[in-house]
Design an enzyme around this catalytic site. Sequence first.
Site: not given
Ligand code: AMP
Length: 219
Positions: A16, A130, A175
Amino acid sequence: MSGNRLVIMGPPGAGKGTQAEFLCRDMNLKHLAPGDMLRKHIAEGTALGAQAKDIMARGELVPDELVVGLIREELSALGAGEGFLLDGFPRNVTQAQALDALLAELNLGLDKVLHLDTDLELIVSRLSDRRTCVKCQRVFNLKTKPHAEDGVCAEKGPCELTQRPDDVPEAVRSRLKVYEEKTAPVLAYYEKTGLLRTVDGAGDVMATAASLKEAVCEA
Ligand code: AMP
């Protein structure tokens, strides 16, 4: 072009972030990624960062109010007609409903929800390889995008690679479970609205980018 208010969804490691970068550059969209915003808060040692840090390291979702607040702030600050790409939000149906309410308040609508579909095995290998540069925040992959080829930060010397705390195997498993249980139902939510477009995220990065652009531009 058929619209510039977009969401990109897909399991962690689907690519993404990489695809969002291309779309935002090519279509001049504001990239709204709560994960990036939260990591910035953690790096800056804010109270919000302190609240999110351990939850994120475990691979769980931070409280809805917290992310909805971040997104509200960003969407409210958009210029007239300015496009955006939400990347990592909404992550559950409650957030999807909050987004609908927020967009209605702002008199905006979504144009497309892009779903990057990728298989599990590929995800685990992508995430374990990564690495991010602590200085310039660029993302590399030990196998497919080694930093040796492009690993110098602008004005800051060689990149210094680190692994995200939530890319270790235990957090990755958590996750993926969160994605299956909480985020996958959001796909069904958008399927009903007719906005969802699914693109294969397992192939070549540039081929995926082309398919995504096609999906954005189709009527
Ligand atoms: P990402 O960088 O999108 O993989 O997000 C990393 C982490 O940030 C996730 O595993 C969650 O702990 C937190 N996070 C990111 N976006 C959200 C969201 N929309 N709702 C809740 N937690 C989030």
